[in-house]
Every structure is written in C-alpha cells, then in structure tokens.
Motif scaffolding. Structure first.
Motif, PDB file in Angstrom:
ATOM      1  N   ARG A   1     -15.115  -4.703 -10.656  1.00 41.68           N
ATOM      2  CA  ARG A   1     -15.199  -3.337 -11.184  1.00 41.68           C
ATOM      3  C   ARG A   1     -14.270  -3.158 -12.376  1.00 41.68           C
ATOM      4  O   ARG A   1     -14.723  -2.021 -12.959  1.00 41.68           O
ATOM      5  CB  ARG A   1     -14.358  -2.476  -9.899  1.00 41.68           C
ATOM      6  CG  ARG A   1     -15.272  -2.410  -8.654  1.00 41.68           C
ATOM      7  CD  ARG A   1     -16.404  -1.672  -8.707  1.00 41.68           C
ATOM      8  NE  ARG A   1     -16.333  -0.233  -8.933  1.00 41.68           N
ATOM      9  CZ  ARG A   1     -17.231   0.449  -9.250  1.00 41.68           C
ATOM     10  NH1 ARG A   1     -18.524   0.126  -9.096  1.00 41.68           N
ATOM     11  NH2 ARG A   1     -16.887   1.755  -9.660  1.00 41.68           N
ATOM     12  N   ILE A   2     -13.355  -3.851 -12.573  1.00 40.54           N
ATOM     13  CA  ILE A   2     -12.461  -3.513 -13.621  1.00 40.54           C
ATOM     14  C   ILE A   2     -12.520  -4.619 -14.803  1.00 40.54           C
ATOM     15  O   ILE A   2     -12.902  -4.140 -16.124  1.00 40.54           O
ATOM     16  CB  ILE A   2     -11.045  -3.287 -13.190  1.00 40.54           C
ATOM     17  CG1 ILE A   2     -10.896  -2.501 -11.898  1.00 40.54           C
ATOM     18  CG2 ILE A   2     -10.118  -2.828 -14.490  1.00 40.54           C
ATOM     19  CD1 ILE A   2     -11.295  -1.068 -12.136  1.00 40.54           C
TER      20      ILE A   2
ATOM     21  N   SER B   1       0.938  -1.229  -0.010  1.00 40.15           N
ATOM     22  CA  SER B   1      -0.028  -0.058  -0.055  1.00 40.15           C
ATOM     23  C   SER B   1       0.888   1.183  -0.031  1.00 40.15           C
ATOM     24  O   SER B   1       0.441   2.445  -0.219  1.00 40.15           O
ATOM     25  CB  SER B   1      -0.857  -0.053   1.209  1.00 40.15           C
ATOM     26  OG  SER B   1      -0.211   0.054   2.404  1.00 40.15           O
TER      27      SER B   1
ATOM     28  N   ALA C   1      -1.428  -2.201  -8.434  1.00 46.22           N
ATOM     29  CA  ALA C   1      -0.941  -1.016  -8.226  1.00 46.22           C
ATOM     30  C   ALA C   1      -1.591  -0.124  -7.402  1.00 46.22           C
ATOM     31  O   ALA C   1      -1.213   0.421  -6.530  1.00 46.22           O
ATOM     32  CB  ALA C   1      -0.298  -0.287  -9.485  1.00 46.22           C
ATOM     33  N   ILE C   2      -3.099  -0.185  -7.411  1.00 51.94           N
ATOM     34  CA  ILE C   2      -3.799   0.673  -6.648  1.00 51.94           C
ATOM     35  C   ILE C   2      -4.466  -0.437  -5.603  1.00 51.94           C
ATOM     36  O   ILE C   2      -5.359   0.175  -4.778  1.00 51.94           O
ATOM     37  CB  ILE C   2      -4.907   1.546  -7.216  1.00 51.94           C
ATOM     38  CG1 ILE C   2      -5.917   0.465  -8.072  1.00 51.94           C
ATOM     39  CG2 ILE C   2      -4.376   2.563  -8.285  1.00 51.94           C
ATOM     40  CD1 ILE C   2      -7.180   1.485  -8.546  1.00 51.94           C
ATOM     41  N   ASN C   3      -3.851  -1.563  -5.522  1.00 53.51           N
ATOM     42  CA  ASN C   3      -4.018  -2.361  -4.352  1.00 53.51           C
ATOM     43  C   ASN C   3      -5.742  -2.983  -4.096  1.00 53.51           C
ATOM     44  O   ASN C   3      -6.108  -3.075  -3.023  1.00 53.51           O
ATOM     45  CB  ASN C   3      -3.664  -1.786  -2.878  1.00 53.51           C
ATOM     46  CG  ASN C   3      -3.013  -2.617  -2.113  1.00 53.51           C
ATOM     47  OD1 ASN C   3      -2.975  -3.952  -2.474  1.00 53.51           O
ATOM     48  ND2 ASN C   3      -2.597  -2.344  -0.823  1.00 53.51           N
ATOM     49  N   LEU C   4      -6.563  -3.107  -5.262  1.00 58.09           N
ATOM     50  CA  LEU C   4      -7.630  -3.704  -5.280  1.00 58.09           C
ATOM     51  C   LEU C   4      -7.668  -5.290  -4.813  1.00 58.09           C
ATOM     52  O   LEU C   4      -6.415  -5.627  -5.283  1.00 58.09           O
ATOM     53  CB  LEU C   4      -8.291  -3.325  -6.630  1.00 58.09           C
ATOM     54  CG  LEU C   4      -8.598  -2.315  -7.131  1.00 58.09           C
ATOM     55  CD1 LEU C   4      -9.538  -2.072  -8.395  1.00 58.09           C
ATOM     56  CD2 LEU C   4      -9.245  -1.188  -6.132  1.00 58.09           C
TER      57      LEU C   4
ATOM     58  N   MET D   1      -3.625   7.432  -4.093  1.00 63.47           N
ATOM     59  CA  MET D   1      -3.539   6.527  -3.115  1.00 63.47           C
ATOM     60  C   MET D   1      -2.467   6.662  -1.867  1.00 63.47           C
ATOM     61  O   MET D   1      -2.202   6.141  -1.182  1.00 63.47           O
ATOM     62  CB  MET D   1      -2.830   5.003  -3.889  1.00 63.47           C
ATOM     63  CG  MET D   1      -4.114   4.354  -4.748  1.00 63.47           C
ATOM     64  SD  MET D   1      -5.737   4.093  -4.011  1.00 63.47           S
ATOM     65  CE  MET D   1      -5.459   3.096  -3.198  1.00 63.47           C
TER      66      MET D   1
ATOM     67  N   MET E   1       2.412   3.100  -8.683  1.00 66.39           N
ATOM     68  CA  MET E   1       3.418   2.828  -9.989  1.00 66.39           C
ATOM     69  C   MET E   1       2.747   3.497 -11.286  1.00 66.39           C
ATOM     70  O   MET E   1       1.577   3.251 -11.326  1.00 66.39           O
ATOM     71  CB  MET E   1       3.723   1.583 -10.279  1.00 66.39           C
ATOM     72  CG  MET E   1       4.517   1.038 -11.568  1.00 66.39           C
ATOM     73  SD  MET E   1       5.310  -0.593 -11.411  1.00 66.39           S
ATOM     74  CE  MET E   1       6.166  -0.695 -13.021  1.00 66.39           C
TER      75      MET E   1
ATOM     76  N   ARG F   1      -3.827   9.355 -10.416  1.00 64.21           N
ATOM     77  CA  ARG F   1      -4.481   7.886 -10.095  1.00 64.21           C
ATOM     78  C   ARG F   1      -3.611   7.408  -9.004  1.00 64.21           C
ATOM     79  O   ARG F   1      -3.988   6.856  -7.900  1.00 64.21           O
ATOM     80  CB  ARG F   1      -4.803   6.920 -11.111  1.00 64.21           C
ATOM     81  CG  ARG F   1      -5.488   5.551 -10.650  1.00 64.21           C
ATOM     82  CD  ARG F   1      -5.746   4.841 -11.765  1.00 64.21           C
ATOM     83  NE  ARG F   1      -4.657   4.289 -12.429  1.00 64.21           N
ATOM     84  CZ  ARG F   1      -4.617   3.289 -13.319  1.00 64.21           C
ATOM     85  NH1 ARG F   1      -5.830   2.976 -13.751  1.00 64.21           N
ATOM     86  NH2 ARG F   1      -3.587   2.981 -14.175  1.00 64.21           N
TER      87      ARG F   1
ATOM     88  N   VAL G   1     -10.370   0.861  -1.541  1.00 57.75           N
ATOM     89  CA  VAL G   1      -9.301   0.415  -0.785  1.00 57.75           C
ATOM     90  C   VAL G   1      -8.848   1.298   0.436  1.00 57.75           C
ATOM     91  O   VAL G   1      -8.850   0.816   1.487  1.00 57.75           O
ATOM     92  CB  VAL G   1      -7.955   0.446  -1.729  1.00 57.75           C
ATOM     93  CG1 VAL G   1      -6.825  -0.137  -0.915  1.00 57.75           C
ATOM     94  CG2 VAL G   1      -8.291  -0.507  -2.718  1.00 57.75           C
TER      95      VAL G   1
ATOM     96  N   GLN H   1     -12.611  -7.093  -5.844  1.00 59.71           N
ATOM     97  CA  GLN H   1     -12.700  -5.863  -6.620  1.00 59.71           C
ATOM     98  C   GLN H   1     -12.276  -5.672  -7.941  1.00 59.71           C
ATOM     99  O   GLN H   1     -12.917  -5.232  -8.897  1.00 59.71           O
ATOM    100  CB  GLN H   1     -12.123  -4.722  -5.762  1.00 59.71           C
ATOM    101  CG  GLN H   1     -12.660  -4.636  -4.210  1.00 59.71           C
ATOM    102  CD  GLN H   1     -11.732  -3.916  -3.293  1.00 59.71           C
ATOM    103  OE1 GLN H   1     -10.510  -3.827  -3.728  1.00 59.71           O
ATOM    104  NE2 GLN H   1     -12.353  -3.337  -2.269  1.00 59.71           N
TER     105      GLN H   1
ATOM    106  N   GLU I   1     -11.328   5.541  -7.660  1.00 62.52           N
ATOM    107  CA  GLU I   1     -11.736   3.993  -7.582  1.00 62.52           C
ATOM    108  C   GLU I   1     -11.102   3.536  -6.409  1.00 62.52           C
ATOM    109  O   GLU I   1     -11.639   2.967  -5.444  1.00 62.52           O
ATOM    110  CB  GLU I   1     -11.390   3.299  -8.856  1.00 62.52           C
ATOM    111  CG  GLU I   1     -12.059   1.948  -8.825  1.00 62.52           C
ATOM    112  CD  GLU I   1     -13.384   1.783  -8.961  1.00 62.52           C
ATOM    113  OE1 GLU I   1     -14.079   2.708  -9.089  1.00 62.52           O
ATOM    114  OE2 GLU I   1     -13.930   0.674  -8.633  1.00 62.52           O
ATOM    115  N   GLY I   2      -9.589   3.562  -6.380  1.00 63.19           N
ATOM    116  CA  GLY I   2      -8.731   3.245  -5.258  1.00 63.19           C
ATOM    117  C   GLY I   2      -9.089   3.832  -4.036  1.00 63.19           C
ATOM    118  O   GLY I   2      -9.344   3.107  -2.907  1.00 63.19           O
TER     119      GLY I   2
END
Ligand SMILES: Nc1ncnc2c1ncn2[C@@H]1O[C@H](COP(=O)(O)OP(=O)(O)O)[C@@H](O)[C@H]1O
Ligand SMILES: [Mg+2]
Lengths: 272, 221
Positions: B135-136, A105, B124-127, A181, A109, A177, A133, B131, A128-129
C-alpha cells in the motif's frame, strides 16, 4: 552478554499502575551509549514533556516507545504489560515481531517531518490504518476520519494530497491519522520544528485541545518552552542520556535546581 | 538491386504474423521478468542474510553472462538432465530470468528512494510488512522506476531476435526463412528494421506518457 531479566515482573501489579514505565532502560549505538539506566513513569492521562539539548536522547526515548528502536537493556511496560519483551516460561524474553505488533497498537506517534503518505489524500491517510489494521469498514473508517479532520480543522482539505498542503496543515492531518488508530499513548517528536513560525500556532492549538478535552496520555519533545509550560503536567530535562531534572512546569521553569537546567533554560531564552 | 514492391506485398502477411509472435515473446518475457525481478528485489531486503546473499550472487551471475549463452543453456543443456523444453518455453525462461536480474536493480532503486520516514509512519499505524510494501512503499517506488522499467521493455523487445537461434518463429526467424526461400534479403530485413524502429519509438513515447500519468494519479509531481 544477555541481561538477566528474571528480576523484571511479567506484569505490573498493585494500585496506580503507570500507563508507561521505562525500567532501567539502556540504549546504545555501538560504543555510543545514548540512554543509560532510564527510569521514567507516565501516569494515565498525564502530559509529560521532554526538553533538553540536541543529542541528549529525547527522540530516542520516543522511538523506543514506538518500537522503532530496539533497546539494549531494561524493559518498557505499557498499560502494565511489557512492550519490548514478552513472557515465556515465566520469564521475560525479547518480544518477537508478532508480539510487538500487538503491543504497539496502543501507541501513536507524530513526527517532525509529518511522514504523510504522499500518494494518498488527507482522508485516505487517515483511513488506511483503521481499514487495514483495525478492520473497520470503509464507511466507519471514513466517518471516524471525517470527525478527526473536523477536530484538527482540516475537513475542507480532506481530498487534497499532502503536496498541496502547507507544513502546518500536513502536521494536523498527521495528528488525525495517528488519532484514528485510537491509541492510549500519543507521542509528539518536535512536531513544530519543521514549521514556519506563523503556522506553529495552528498545530499547538490542536495539541492543546487534545490535552484539555481528551484523556490521552502524552509524551512530547519540544523546543517551545512557553508551550511546554502551558500544557505539561510534568517536564523532564534530559542531559547526556539521563534525566537531569524533572518537575512541574512551574518548578522546573521558574526554579530549576540543577546548574545544567539553568544554563539550558537561559540559553534557550537568549535565543528567543 | 531494386526494391521489389510486389515481393514486399507478398511477404507482408507473413512478416506481420511474425511481428505478432515477436510482441508476444517480448510481452511474456517481460511479464516473467517483472514478477521474478520483484521477487529478486524483495529477497535482497529480507532480514535473512543468506537469502540476500544468494539472490545477489544469482543476479550478478545473470548480469555477467551473455543472454544468448543463457538461452542455449536452458534449451540444450536442459535435456541432458531430462528437462525437455520447447523453444518457446526455454526462450521465455531464459529471457525472463535475464531481464529479471536487470529489473530487480531498477526495483531496488525505486524502493530505496522511498524515505525512511514512510516506513516509520507505517510502523506507527501498525501496518504489517506486506501491507507496508503493497500500500505504501511499492506505489511510491513505481514512478521513479518507470523510466528504467520502460528502457528494459524496449531492450527485451530488441533482444527477441536472439530467440531465432533456437528456432522461435519470431520476426528475425521469419525474415531469414523468407529470404532463404526467395534469395532476396533486402526487403525482409528492411521490413524487420522498420517494424522494430516504429515499435521502439512508439513504446518510448508511451512509457513517458505513462510515467507522467502515474505521477499525476498518485498526486506526486
Ligand atoms: N541511528 C543512529 N545511529 C547512531 N547514532 C544515533 C542514531 N540515532 C541517534 N543517534 C545518536 O544518539 C544520540 C541521541 O539522539 P537523539 O535521541 O536523536 O537526540 P535528540 O532528539 O535529543 O536530539 C545522538 O548522539 C545521536 O547522534
Ligand atoms: Mg530529536
């Protein structure tokens, strides 16, 4: 054969704990050894650039740190804690999915081909993230996304889908994006390589801004030597899966010691 | 033999009522197939090798044997093991599983058409994996899968007459009954044909429109 991990610390201690430490990291695909015994420390807020010929393992370094690749030896630490491994009964063992999810987390990247979600608008990509998350409310996520889109100069296009944006615009959204995070470490893998020459500047300017105004730790792979020279604290030249030479941009670009570095730099210069 | 309009009018309500059953059978069968097909597709993508293997064998088995046999099997062999099912339930299970096998391949194709970079961006966004799918991946897998899914919707509809072999009161069964009672088959069978033709053609159009709409809504051309 399983590596004996007992010699690796469960946590890094002492003063000057690096933000990232690659410790004796090895990566191979079958018989092909891509990285051999990689040792690399990145200090907090440091901007490190990796250069080197194609196939020298640059992308692999970033992908390992993003946990997109598993490693075959050694340990990677982030912020003093193991990333690729987790402590169990006083020794390190390979991290399970749950541990990895928590550990990664702090890493963000950006990719060469942006990889934006095509079915979402620019701002939805950035929300979204944070919503799923980080558990932000839609409202908080939207505010944060808007701030970041302003920062990368994309607020005017926030409701556009990626298919309506140019490459440079997509890459700027992708940067927003990733930043949404709140990572401690940002990775950039040749983020301008897929762009038309006239829009490269709009992306490199955003990254320059990040370097000079924000205290993020960054690791970047690029073929743009001028850009690397301008913004890096340190440049690492990779050759054949090893760090052939590293130093400040002034040292490395003006006075390279290794023969291979010299050859690479003159070849790049000739191609420009 | 001449077309008898009075007879046509007389049997029309019965035929329309049976059409309702046919649509219900197709709709329920398809709903079951759509859900189980997705489970089949996802089961083949888990890291559990054994689950992938078993699912692939089941799918292959279902695809290699005739639907009518599967219907008979569920309806007549079930009771020998204490599983008594009504014609409707047995028919829905058989047809649902049968088309689940085909739909799982359509889903798999759709999922595999989503570029690897999308999965990596999700990491990379840790889903979580859930998820990421929800979602994707699945929203992007849908548009390329719609045409194939639509073909099987029409196919399942055209296969519902097979359910008449175990006595489900759908259109074919109704036509047979009406014909047998009156010793006239021209009108009932022709009506079955026309009804199938109209509904199939309408569905095919609706599916194309739906695909275009979904692509537009998702911002993908
Ligand atoms: N998934 C993979 N399977 C097999 N070999 C790979 C894979 N990914 C990368 N490699 C190999 O690893 C080496 C390093 O690749 P990479 O890190 O992408 O290099 P660079 O980014 O410096 O061009 C190359 O020889 C490449 O062919
Ligand atoms: Mg590369």
């Amino acid at each position: 054969m399983m590596e004996d991990l007992s010699s690796y610390p469960l946590e890094l201690g002492g003063p000057n704990i690096p933000m990232v430490r690659f410790m004796k990291v090895r990566k191979s695909y079958g018989d092909l050894i891509v990285l051999d015994n990689l040792n690399l420390d990145i200090a907090a807020s440091e901007m490190v650039t990796i250069i080197g010929p194609s196939g020298s393992g640059k992308t692999t370094v970033l992908r390992m740190l993003m946990t997109l690749e598993t490693i075959n030896g050694g340990v990677i630490y982030v912020d003093g804690k193991p990333l690729t491994h987790m402590p169990q009964n006083g020794v390190l063992v390979p991290a399970d999915a749950r541990y990895l999810r928590k550990a990664r987390s702090s890493i963000g990247m950006c990719f060469q081909h942006f990889n934006l979600f095509p079915h979402m608008t620019a701002i939805q990509n950035c929300m979204e993230g944070p919503v799923l998350v980080l558990g932000l409310s839609r409202r908080e996520a939207q505010e944060r996304a808007e701030e970041l889109l302003v920062m990368v100069g994309m607020i005017d296009k926030k409701d556009q889908h990626p298919s309506r944006l140019s490459g440079g615009q997509q890459q700027r959204v992708a940067i927003a994006r990733a930043l949404a995070m709140r990572p401690k470490v940002m990775l950039f893998d040749e983020v301008t390589s897929a762009l038309d020459p006239e829009v490269i500047g709009e992306v490199t300017n955003v990254i320059k801004d990040l370097v000079f105004k924000h205290r993020l730790t960054m690791l970047m792979v690029t073929h743009q030597m001028g850009f690397a020279r301008d913004i890096s604290d340190r440049v690492c030249f990779f050759y054949g899966g090893k760090i052939e030479e590293q130093g400040s941009p002034a040292e490395l670009f003006s006075n390279p010691k290794s023969k291979r570095t010299q050859q690479f730099l003159s070849a790049v210069k000739a191609a420009d | 033999m001449k077309w008898d309009f009075a007879f046509t009018a007389e049997i029309l309500p019965k035929m329309l009522w049976a059409t309702g059953n046919t649509l219900l059978a197709a709709g329920m069968g398809y709903a079951i197939a759509a859900v189980i097909g997705l489970l089949f597709a996802l089961a083949q993508r888990t890291p559990l090798r054994i689950l992938t293997y078993i699912t692939r064998e089941i799918v292959e088995f279902i695809r290699s044997t005739p639907l009518v046999l599967q219907i008979f099997f569920v309806y007549y062999v079930g009771p020998e093991y204490g599983l008594y099912l009504s014609p409707w339930v047995a028919g829905m299970i058989a047809i649902g599983l049968h088309y689940a096998a085909y739909l799982s391949e359509v889903y798999r194709g759709g999922i595999e058409s989503v570029p690897k970079g999308q999965w990596e961006a999700c990491t990379a966004i840790n889903l979580t994996t859930m998820q990421t799918y929800r979602r994707i991946v699945l929203p992007q897998a849908l548009p390329p899968a719609i045409a194939g899914m639509g073909n099987y919707l029409v196919a399942i509809f055209k296969d519902t007459p097979i359910l008449s072999v175990i006595g489900v009161a759908e259109l074919m069964q109704a036509a047979n009954a009406v014909g047998g009672q009156n010793y006239r088959y021209l009108e009932p069978y022709t009506m079955v044909g026309v009804i199938f033709l109209v509904i199939s053609l309408t569905s095919a159009r609706a599916i194309r429109w739906f695909e275009a709409t979904v692509r537009r809504k998702l911002g993908m051309q």
